[in-house]
Write a protein that holds these residues in place. Sequence first.
Motif, PDB file in Angstrom:
ATOM      1  N   ALA A   1       0.854  -1.187   0.000  1.00 43.60           N
ATOM      2  CA  ALA A   1       0.000   0.000   0.000  1.00 43.60           C
ATOM      3  C   ALA A   1       0.888   1.235   0.000  1.00 43.60           C
ATOM      4  O   ALA A   1       2.064   1.166   0.358  1.00 43.60           O
ATOM      5  CB  ALA A   1      -0.900   0.005   1.239  1.00 43.60           C
ATOM      6  N   GLY A   2       0.329   2.334  -0.416  1.00 44.58           N
ATOM      7  CA  GLY A   2       1.088   3.586  -0.401  1.00 44.58           C
ATOM      8  C   GLY A   2       0.174   4.736  -0.090  1.00 44.58           C
ATOM      9  O   GLY A   2      -0.983   4.733  -0.512  1.00 44.58           O
ATOM     10  N   MET A   3       0.664   5.690   0.683  1.00 40.14           N
ATOM     11  CA  MET A   3      -0.154   6.878   0.972  1.00 40.14           C
ATOM     12  C   MET A   3       0.749   8.053   1.322  1.00 40.14           C
ATOM     13  O   MET A   3       1.904   7.855   1.707  1.00 40.14           O
ATOM     14  CB  MET A   3      -1.143   6.613   2.095  1.00 40.14           C
ATOM     15  CG  MET A   3      -0.537   6.434   3.449  1.00 40.14           C
ATOM     16  SD  MET A   3      -1.436   5.229   4.413  1.00 40.14           S
ATOM     17  CE  MET A   3      -1.287   3.759   3.455  1.00 40.14           C
ATOM     18  N   PHE A   4       0.187   9.260   1.180  1.00 37.93           N
ATOM     19  CA  PHE A   4       0.930  10.468   1.538  1.00 37.93           C
ATOM     20  C   PHE A   4       1.393  10.365   2.988  1.00 37.93           C
ATOM     21  O   PHE A   4       0.658   9.860   3.853  1.00 37.93           O
ATOM     22  CB  PHE A   4       0.023  11.691   1.402  1.00 37.93           C
ATOM     23  CG  PHE A   4       0.071  12.354   0.052  1.00 37.93           C
ATOM     24  CD1 PHE A   4       0.560  11.689  -1.065  1.00 37.93           C
ATOM     25  CD2 PHE A   4      -0.367  13.654  -0.106  1.00 37.93           C
ATOM     26  CE1 PHE A   4       0.605  12.308  -2.305  1.00 37.93           C
ATOM     27  CE2 PHE A   4      -0.325  14.285  -1.338  1.00 37.93           C
ATOM     28  CZ  PHE A   4       0.164  13.620  -2.436  1.00 37.93           C
ATOM     29  N   SER A   5       2.585  10.888   3.262  1.00 38.39           N
ATOM     30  CA  SER A   5       3.113  10.870   4.633  1.00 38.39           C
ATOM     31  C   SER A   5       2.199  11.641   5.579  1.00 38.39           C
ATOM     32  O   SER A   5       2.258  11.436   6.791  1.00 38.39           O
ATOM     33  CB  SER A   5       4.528  11.458   4.648  1.00 38.39           C
ATOM     34  OG  SER A   5       4.577  12.678   3.941  1.00 38.39           O
ATOM     35  N   THR A   6       1.344  12.512   5.042  1.00 37.66           N
ATOM     36  CA  THR A   6       0.441  13.313   5.877  1.00 37.66           C
ATOM     37  C   THR A   6      -0.947  12.677   6.025  1.00 37.66           C
ATOM     38  O   THR A   6      -1.838  13.297   6.619  1.00 37.66           O
ATOM     39  CB  THR A   6       0.285  14.704   5.239  1.00 37.66           C
ATOM     40  OG1 THR A   6       0.174  14.539   3.827  1.00 37.66           O
ATOM     41  CG2 THR A   6       1.447  15.599   5.543  1.00 37.66           C
ATOM     42  N   ASN A   7      -1.144  11.474   5.482  1.00 38.03           N
ATOM     43  CA  ASN A   7      -2.483  10.858   5.529  1.00 38.03           C
ATOM     44  C   ASN A   7      -2.665  10.075   6.830  1.00 38.03           C
ATOM     45  O   ASN A   7      -1.868   9.175   7.148  1.00 38.03           O
ATOM     46  CB  ASN A   7      -2.664   9.919   4.328  1.00 38.03           C
ATOM     47  CG  ASN A   7      -4.116   9.539   4.112  1.00 38.03           C
ATOM     48  OD1 ASN A   7      -4.903   9.521   5.059  1.00 38.03           O
ATOM     49  ND2 ASN A   7      -4.465   9.224   2.887  1.00 38.03           N
ATOM     50  N   ILE A   8      -3.740  10.368   7.522  1.00 41.24           N
ATOM     51  CA  ILE A   8      -4.037   9.712   8.802  1.00 41.24           C
ATOM     52  C   ILE A   8      -4.245   8.207   8.619  1.00 41.24           C
ATOM     53  O   ILE A   8      -4.123   7.421   9.562  1.00 41.24           O
ATOM     54  CB  ILE A   8      -5.267  10.393   9.461  1.00 41.24           C
ATOM     55  CG1 ILE A   8      -5.342  10.088  10.947  1.00 41.24           C
ATOM     56  CG2 ILE A   8      -6.558  10.011   8.785  1.00 41.24           C
ATOM     57  CD1 ILE A   8      -4.304  10.820  11.732  1.00 41.24           C
ATOM     58  N   ALA A   9      -4.535   7.802   7.376  1.00 39.64           N
ATOM     59  CA  ALA A   9      -4.762   6.380   7.094  1.00 39.64           C
ATOM     60  C   ALA A   9      -3.527   5.537   7.409  1.00 39.64           C
ATOM     61  O   ALA A   9      -3.631   4.325   7.612  1.00 39.64           O
ATOM     62  CB  ALA A   9      -5.150   6.194   5.626  1.00 39.64           C
ATOM     63  N   ALA A  10      -2.348   6.166   7.494  1.00 41.25           N
ATOM     64  CA  ALA A  10      -1.130   5.416   7.830  1.00 41.25           C
ATOM     65  C   ALA A  10      -1.309   4.708   9.171  1.00 41.25           C
ATOM     66  O   ALA A  10      -0.829   3.581   9.372  1.00 41.25           O
ATOM     67  CB  ALA A  10       0.073   6.350   7.861  1.00 41.25           C
ATOM     68  N   THR A  11      -2.039   5.337  10.098  1.00 44.69           N
ATOM     69  CA  THR A  11      -2.271   4.725  11.415  1.00 44.69           C
ATOM     70  C   THR A  11      -3.105   3.456  11.270  1.00 44.69           C
ATOM     71  O   THR A  11      -2.821   2.434  11.905  1.00 44.69           O
ATOM     72  CB  THR A  11      -3.020   5.723  12.338  1.00 44.69           C
ATOM     73  OG1 THR A  11      -2.295   6.932  12.356  1.00 44.69           O
ATOM     74  CG2 THR A  11      -3.162   5.192  13.749  1.00 44.69           C
ATOM     75  N   LEU A  12      -4.125   3.544  10.414  1.00 49.80           N
ATOM     76  CA  LEU A  12      -5.002   2.382  10.183  1.00 49.80           C
ATOM     77  C   LEU A  12      -4.164   1.207   9.649  1.00 49.80           C
ATOM     78  O   LEU A  12      -4.252   0.077  10.143  1.00 49.80           O
ATOM     79  CB  LEU A  12      -6.086   2.800   9.180  1.00 49.80           C
ATOM     80  CG  LEU A  12      -7.187   1.835   8.770  1.00 49.80           C
ATOM     81  CD1 LEU A  12      -8.341   2.640   8.175  1.00 49.80           C
ATOM     82  CD2 LEU A  12      -6.742   0.820   7.743  1.00 49.80           C
ATOM     83  N   PHE A  13      -3.337   1.485   8.642  1.00 47.15           N
ATOM     84  CA  PHE A  13      -2.528   0.422   8.033  1.00 47.15           C
ATOM     85  C   PHE A  13      -1.511  -0.128   9.042  1.00 47.15           C
ATOM     86  O   PHE A  13      -1.294  -1.327   9.119  1.00 47.15           O
ATOM     87  CB  PHE A  13      -1.839   0.949   6.765  1.00 47.15           C
ATOM     88  CG  PHE A  13      -2.763   0.995   5.575  1.00 47.15           C
ATOM     89  CD1 PHE A  13      -2.829  -0.080   4.698  1.00 47.15           C
ATOM     90  CD2 PHE A  13      -3.592   2.073   5.344  1.00 47.15           C
ATOM     91  CE1 PHE A  13      -3.699  -0.065   3.614  1.00 47.15           C
ATOM     92  CE2 PHE A  13      -4.462   2.097   4.265  1.00 47.15           C
ATOM     93  CZ  PHE A  13      -4.512   1.023   3.391  1.00 47.15           C
ATOM     94  N   TRP A  14      -0.900   0.751   9.799  1.00 46.72           N
ATOM     95  CA  TRP A  14       0.074   0.325  10.803  1.00 46.72           C
ATOM     96  C   TRP A  14      -0.587  -0.615  11.819  1.00 46.72           C
ATOM     97  O   TRP A  14      -0.067  -1.674  12.142  1.00 46.72           O
ATOM     98  CB  TRP A  14       0.667   1.555  11.513  1.00 46.72           C
ATOM     99  CG  TRP A  14       1.692   1.188  12.550  1.00 46.72           C
ATOM    100  CD1 TRP A  14       1.457   0.784  13.829  1.00 46.72           C
ATOM    101  CD2 TRP A  14       3.109   1.149  12.356  1.00 46.72           C
ATOM    102  NE1 TRP A  14       2.642   0.501  14.468  1.00 46.72           N
ATOM    103  CE2 TRP A  14       3.671   0.716  13.591  1.00 46.72           C
ATOM    104  CE3 TRP A  14       3.954   1.433  11.298  1.00 46.72           C
ATOM    105  CZ2 TRP A  14       5.052   0.573  13.764  1.00 46.72           C
ATOM    106  CZ3 TRP A  14       5.326   1.291  11.485  1.00 46.72           C
ATOM    107  CH2 TRP A  14       5.859   0.865  12.700  1.00 46.72           C
ATOM    108  N   ARG A  15      -1.776  -0.221  12.296  1.00 43.82           N
ATOM    109  CA  ARG A  15      -2.479  -1.032  13.311  1.00 43.82           C
ATOM    110  C   ARG A  15      -2.833  -2.416  12.790  1.00 43.82           C
ATOM    111  O   ARG A  15      -2.973  -3.361  13.570  1.00 43.82           O
ATOM    112  CB  ARG A  15      -3.764  -0.333  13.733  1.00 43.82           C
ATOM    113  CG  ARG A  15      -3.541   0.796  14.700  1.00 43.82           C
ATOM    114  CD  ARG A  15      -4.889   1.176  15.215  1.00 43.82           C
ATOM    115  NE  ARG A  15      -4.829   2.230  16.198  1.00 43.82           N
ATOM    116  CZ  ARG A  15      -5.883   2.609  16.894  1.00 43.82           C
ATOM    117  NH1 ARG A  15      -7.050   2.034  16.698  1.00 43.82           N
ATOM    118  NH2 ARG A  15      -5.778   3.559  17.778  1.00 43.82           N
TER     119      ARG A  15
END
Length: 333
Positions: free
Chosen positions: A285-299
């Motif tokens: 997956a890939g997303m902007f470093s500023t996207n809150i979705a990074a937390t979702l993927f990390w979890r």
Amino acid sequence: MTAPETIPADDLRVRPLRQADARGVAVLVADYFTELGTIGGMSVEQTEQLFATSWLEGGCGLVLENGSEITGYGFVRPSRWKGSDTVQFGLTLKQGYRDRQVHRILTDPLLTAAIEVAREHRINNICMHLRVCDTCHPPVMLELGFQEDPVSMLGFSHDLKAIPNRPLPQGLRFRPARLPEESPALMDMMASVFDDRDRQGEPLAESYLALIAAKPGFDPEQMLVVEDSNGMVAGSIIDATAPGGNSSILQVGVRRDHRRRGIGSALVSRQLNWLKARGAGAALAGMFSTNIAATLFWRLGFRPDPQRTFRFFLRDTAPAANQNHGGTDDALS
Ligand SMILES: CC(C)(COP(=O)(O)OP(=O)(O)OC[C@H]1O[C@@H](n2cnc3c(N)ncnc32)[C@H](O)[C@@H]1OP(=O)(O)O)[C@@H](O)C(=O)NCCC(=O)NCCS
């Protein structure tokens, strides 16, 4: 083979990209990935497929040739960046062809073409993305007057070993999107859920969705929606899985009024289980470093993947007086 240190510029010529260049371009790009020690790129067949589409509509492509070998390849085309129109700039130069005196044979007309496309479409900037592991092209981009943007595209991967169970909230269910008839509605929904594009980036273009759906081995489960008992769609996930290979979860979106109920997590974990059952080696997956979705993927167990992390370089379409692009002003005017 290592390229000679200095290439005599007289032996080089630049010409428009042709559909028949797919093989030469695929070889150039594959060599570049090998040089970076990374994976990716497109096969000759995939490049042929892409070149047969209208992906360059409104833009153009150029190649740098040394004899019959393609040693450089670039394209410019209208695209989107942080919610605004931009001109996408693509450039791959073979090792040994990255000195200003050599690459300008390709990059000067390419930049001129980018500026022309920008003028034609009333666009103010040009945008290029490069893998973080690419330290070859950034100096070229800086010479051309580009500057690095503070936002990067973070790459993530999941090894599919332990997938947390995240069920949907009650009253909702998954179903494959009904393609092709539901495709425009799906695209509209995705366009509306990306409601903070400075931080989230851009939703997938419909043309790209069509490319995924046309791939051999495409499975309807790759484009899932979540709907309620009234048939109202609350969210969606679009996955560009190549059969037998690794997978890319490209895009997940949930309508604003349905967020923070676990729907996004349920969509991603559902997709991870499906990929695992299909025998995929990993999910990407890939997303902007500023996207809150990074937390979702990390979890859910995704971890950063530097090979798929990109830096962005931007340039105004007007030549700035203090930019040391090293190019001719004719090329930029
Ligand atoms: C990202 C997105 C899909 C999340 O959907 P969602 O259904 O709200 O996600 P979940 O409810 O499963 O949230 C999971 C976790 O992500 C984090 N998270 C999600 N949205 C958040 C927000 N606005 N602020 C802070 N944390 C957030 C939280 O840790 C959350 O867990 P919590 O609610 O227990 O604290 C949704 O916000 C969206 O559609 N965004 C726009 C499109 C986009 O950027 N997609 C991702 C790029 S592909």
